[in-house]
Structures are given as structure tokens and as C-alpha cells.
Design a protein around this motif. Sequence first.
Motif, PDB file in Angstrom:
ATOM      1  N   ASN A 181     -12.088  10.263  17.370  1.00 17.55           N
ATOM      2  CA  ASN A 181     -10.684   9.921  17.149  1.00 17.55           C
ATOM      3  C   ASN A 181     -10.065  10.913  16.182  1.00 17.55           C
ATOM      4  O   ASN A 181     -10.758  11.485  15.335  1.00 17.55           O
ATOM      5  N   PHE A 182      -8.752  11.090  16.285  1.00 15.40           N
ATOM      6  CA  PHE A 182      -7.997  11.774  15.252  1.00 15.40           C
ATOM      7  C   PHE A 182      -7.543  10.717  14.256  1.00 15.40           C
ATOM      8  O   PHE A 182      -7.299   9.568  14.633  1.00 15.40           O
ATOM      9  N   VAL A 183      -7.444  11.122  12.996  1.00 12.54           N
ATOM     10  CA  VAL A 183      -6.903  10.242  11.966  1.00 12.54           C
ATOM     11  C   VAL A 183      -5.513  10.764  11.624  1.00 12.54           C
ATOM     12  O   VAL A 183      -5.340  11.949  11.332  1.00 12.54           O
ATOM     13  N   TYR A 184      -4.542   9.884  11.702  1.00 12.06           N
ATOM     14  CA  TYR A 184      -3.166  10.186  11.311  1.00 12.06           C
ATOM     15  C   TYR A 184      -2.839   9.377  10.072  1.00 12.06           C
ATOM     16  O   TYR A 184      -3.429   8.317   9.837  1.00 12.06           O
ATOM     17  N   GLU A 185      -1.856   9.866   9.299  1.00 14.82           N
ATOM     18  CA  GLU A 185      -1.413   9.090   8.146  1.00 14.82           C
ATOM     19  C   GLU A 185       0.102   9.113   8.061  1.00 14.82           C
ATOM     20  O   GLU A 185       0.758  10.062   8.504  1.00 14.82           O
ATOM     21  N   ILE A 186       0.644   8.051   7.494  1.00 13.61           N
ATOM     22  CA  ILE A 186       2.036   7.971   7.090  1.00 13.61           C
ATOM     23  C   ILE A 186       2.031   7.498   5.645  1.00 13.61           C
ATOM     24  O   ILE A 186       1.398   6.482   5.325  1.00 13.61           O
ATOM     25  N   LYS A 187       2.684   8.251   4.795  1.00 17.33           N
ATOM     26  CA  LYS A 187       2.766   7.911   3.369  1.00 17.33           C
ATOM     27  C   LYS A 187       4.032   7.093   3.125  1.00 17.33           C
ATOM     28  O   LYS A 187       5.074   7.328   3.762  1.00 17.33           O
ATOM     29  N   LYS A 188       3.934   6.181   2.162  1.00 14.27           N
ATOM     30  CA  LYS A 188       5.056   5.318   1.815  1.00 14.27           C
ATOM     31  C   LYS A 188       6.317   6.138   1.518  1.00 14.27           C
ATOM     32  O   LYS A 188       7.399   5.818   1.987  1.00 14.27           O
ATOM     33  N   GLU A 189       6.159   7.230   0.765  1.00 11.42           N
ATOM     34  CA  GLU A 189       7.330   8.010   0.378  1.00 11.42           C
ATOM     35  C   GLU A 189       7.977   8.753   1.552  1.00 11.42           C
ATOM     36  O   GLU A 189       9.121   9.186   1.458  1.00 11.42           O
ATOM     37  N   ASN A 190       7.260   8.868   2.664  1.00  6.49           N
ATOM     38  CA  ASN A 190       7.809   9.524   3.850  1.00  6.49           C
ATOM     39  C   ASN A 190       8.332   8.534   4.899  1.00  6.49           C
ATOM     40  O   ASN A 190       8.797   8.955   5.950  1.00  6.49           O
ATOM     41  N   HIS A 191       8.199   7.252   4.619  1.00  6.05           N
ATOM     42  CA  HIS A 191       8.602   6.223   5.585  1.00  6.05           C
ATOM     43  C   HIS A 191      10.089   5.922   5.418  1.00  6.05           C
ATOM     44  O   HIS A 191      10.568   5.734   4.316  1.00  6.05           O
ATOM     45  N   VAL A 247       0.847  -1.202   0.000  1.00  6.91           N
ATOM     46  CA  VAL A 247       0.000   0.000   0.000  1.00  6.91           C
ATOM     47  C   VAL A 247       0.880   1.248   0.000  1.00  6.91           C
ATOM     48  O   VAL A 247       2.065   1.186   0.333  1.00  6.91           O
ATOM     49  N   ASP A 248       0.266   2.373  -0.341  1.00  6.00           N
ATOM     50  CA  ASP A 248       0.981   3.653  -0.356  1.00  6.00           C
ATOM     51  C   ASP A 248       0.723   4.494   0.881  1.00  6.00           C
ATOM     52  O   ASP A 248       1.501   5.395   1.187  1.00  6.00           O
ATOM     53  N   THR A 249      -0.392   4.245   1.579  1.00 10.25           N
ATOM     54  CA  THR A 249      -0.756   5.065   2.724  1.00 10.25           C
ATOM     55  C   THR A 249      -1.247   4.180   3.867  1.00 10.25           C
ATOM     56  O   THR A 249      -2.037   3.258   3.650  1.00 10.25           O
ATOM     57  N   VAL A 250      -0.759   4.483   5.074  1.00  7.53           N
ATOM     58  CA  VAL A 250      -1.229   3.804   6.277  1.00  7.53           C
ATOM     59  C   VAL A 250      -1.866   4.863   7.170  1.00  7.53           C
ATOM     60  O   VAL A 250      -1.296   5.933   7.398  1.00  7.53           O
ATOM     61  N   TYR A 251      -3.064   4.564   7.642  1.00  7.88           N
ATOM     62  CA  TYR A 251      -3.805   5.453   8.531  1.00  7.88           C
ATOM     63  C   TYR A 251      -3.863   4.848   9.931  1.00  7.88           C
ATOM     64  O   TYR A 251      -3.736   3.630  10.103  1.00  7.88           O
ATOM     65  N   PHE A 252      -4.091   5.715  10.905  1.00  7.11           N
ATOM     66  CA  PHE A 252      -4.203   5.322  12.313  1.00  7.11           C
ATOM     67  C   PHE A 252      -5.348   6.107  12.926  1.00  7.11           C
ATOM     68  O   PHE A 252      -5.434   7.325  12.709  1.00  7.11           O
ATOM     69  N   HIS A 253      -6.225   5.461  13.679  1.00  5.19           N
ATOM     70  CA  HIS A 253      -7.213   6.141  14.512  1.00  5.19           C
ATOM     71  C   HIS A 253      -6.619   6.242  15.917  1.00  5.19           C
ATOM     72  O   HIS A 253      -6.196   5.222  16.472  1.00  5.19           O
ATOM     73  N   ILE A 254      -6.616   7.445  16.478  1.00  9.91           N
ATOM     74  CA  ILE A 254      -6.121   7.621  17.846  1.00  9.91           C
ATOM     75  C   ILE A 254      -7.128   8.469  18.610  1.00  9.91           C
ATOM     76  O   ILE A 254      -7.521   9.545  18.145  1.00  9.91           O
ATOM     77  N   GLY A 255      -7.530   7.990  19.764  1.00 12.17           N
ATOM     78  CA  GLY A 255      -8.476   8.726  20.595  1.00 12.17           C
ATOM     79  C   GLY A 255      -8.002  10.147  20.851  1.00 12.17           C
ATOM     80  O   GLY A 255      -6.811  10.381  21.062  1.00 12.17           O
ATOM     81  N   LYS A 256      -8.944  11.088  20.844  1.00 16.87           N
ATOM     82  CA  LYS A 256      -8.548  12.498  20.946  1.00 16.87           C
ATOM     83  C   LYS A 256      -7.912  12.835  22.292  1.00 16.87           C
ATOM     84  O   LYS A 256      -7.220  13.837  22.404  1.00 16.87           O
ATOM     85  N   GLU A 257      -8.105  11.994  23.303  1.00 22.84           N
ATOM     86  CA  GLU A 257      -7.474  12.229  24.600  1.00 22.84           C
ATOM     87  C   GLU A 257      -6.289  11.293  24.844  1.00 22.84           C
ATOM     88  O   GLU A 257      -5.718  11.280  25.939  1.00 22.84           O
ATOM     89  N   ASN A 258      -5.914  10.524  23.834  1.00 19.75           N
ATOM     90  CA  ASN A 258      -4.809   9.579  23.982  1.00 19.75           C
ATOM     91  C   ASN A 258      -3.500  10.270  23.577  1.00 19.75           C
ATOM     92  O   ASN A 258      -2.952  10.032  22.515  1.00 19.75           O
ATOM     93  N   PHE A 259      -3.045  11.147  24.459  1.00 19.62           N
ATOM     94  CA  PHE A 259      -1.878  11.975  24.163  1.00 19.62           C
ATOM     95  C   PHE A 259      -0.606  11.141  24.017  1.00 19.62           C
ATOM     96  O   PHE A 259       0.260  11.458  23.211  1.00 19.62           O
ATOM     97  N   ARG A 260      -0.499  10.065  24.783  1.00 18.76           N
ATOM     98  CA  ARG A 260       0.688   9.196  24.681  1.00 18.76           C
ATOM     99  C   ARG A 260       0.802   8.614  23.273  1.00 18.76           C
ATOM    100  O   ARG A 260       1.873   8.638  22.670  1.00 18.76           O
TER     101      ARG A 260
END
Length: 175
Positions: free
Chosen positions: A164-174, A123-136
Amino acid sequence: MNFSIQPELENEQYQLIPLSQGDFEALYEVASDPKVWEQHPNKNRFEKDVFKNFFNGAIESKGAFKIVEKSSGDIIGSTRFYDFDENKNSIFIGYTFYGTKSWGRGINPQIKKLMLDYIFQYVDTVYFHIGKENFRSQTALERLGGKKIAEEEVAYFGEPTRTNFVYEIKKENHF
């Protein structure tokens, strides 16, 4: 190599092994500490019935792993791949937790690197759901190069919907 969202992955210290029904008690032992869930949107997962529902969702996802420390053979946590989208060429990594004895030992970056190195073959993109209060977890993901791109309501398996917040990491940035 054939694409699978539940391969066996390992480095020198840790193994990601597909989660099975027989892993419930050992994984619950890790998850039964309320501290594990204190920043998570669903803070009562330390309760056995609530964790059983979480565990069943992990099994049904067919993308969940137990994280095993090779030197001891102990299960130290769990993570999973989910929501593969062939059209968007993307997948999510999440539902990750570790027992408190594993905190602060640099384990999460190693596990995420194992998962990202593997999945970026497909894949080219990986997403993550993180709870809005999950600061760690937000801090941990930002250290890995994750960028916050959205906020959305997430319906957890058999649990209340949470922001949740959605975060992403793109393949080209990994790296």
C-alpha cells in the motif's frame, strides 16, 4: 465532546452510523459486486465468505461505519477510523468502499470531509493506506489534499499482506 473513533456523523445528505452485526446482509449487497473491488489489493472481497471476514474485522475495529443515504435510507458503503496513535497524535481513515451506483456522484469527498472535520478536533495528522494499484482512490485522496509519504506492506485482517501507499493530511492543511 468526548473523543470517540466511532461517533455518529452526518451532513444534509449522508449519515455515518456505527456498523453493527445486523448490517451484514445490507452491506454485503453493496459489496457483492466484483467491480467494487477490482482496483483493491484484495480483489475477491465480493465473495460472501471473504466479505464476512472483512466485515468481522470491521466490527472488531470498533471504528467502522455504514454510510447511509438519508433520502433513501439505503446503505451505500462503509468506512472506518483505525490505528489511533496517542503518541503521534494521529489516526488512519480507510477500508472505504461504495457501491457502484454511488460512484461519480461526489459522495466520497463529502464523507471524508465529515470524518476529517470531526477527527481534526482530536488529532493533528490523518493517514490513509491505499493499494498501490488503486488509482481511483489515489486520485480521490490527492484531490482532498493527501500527500503520498511512504510505501509499506499492510497486513489485512485475516487476508494476505499487500503493498500500500501511505498518504497523509495534516490538520493545518485541511480546509
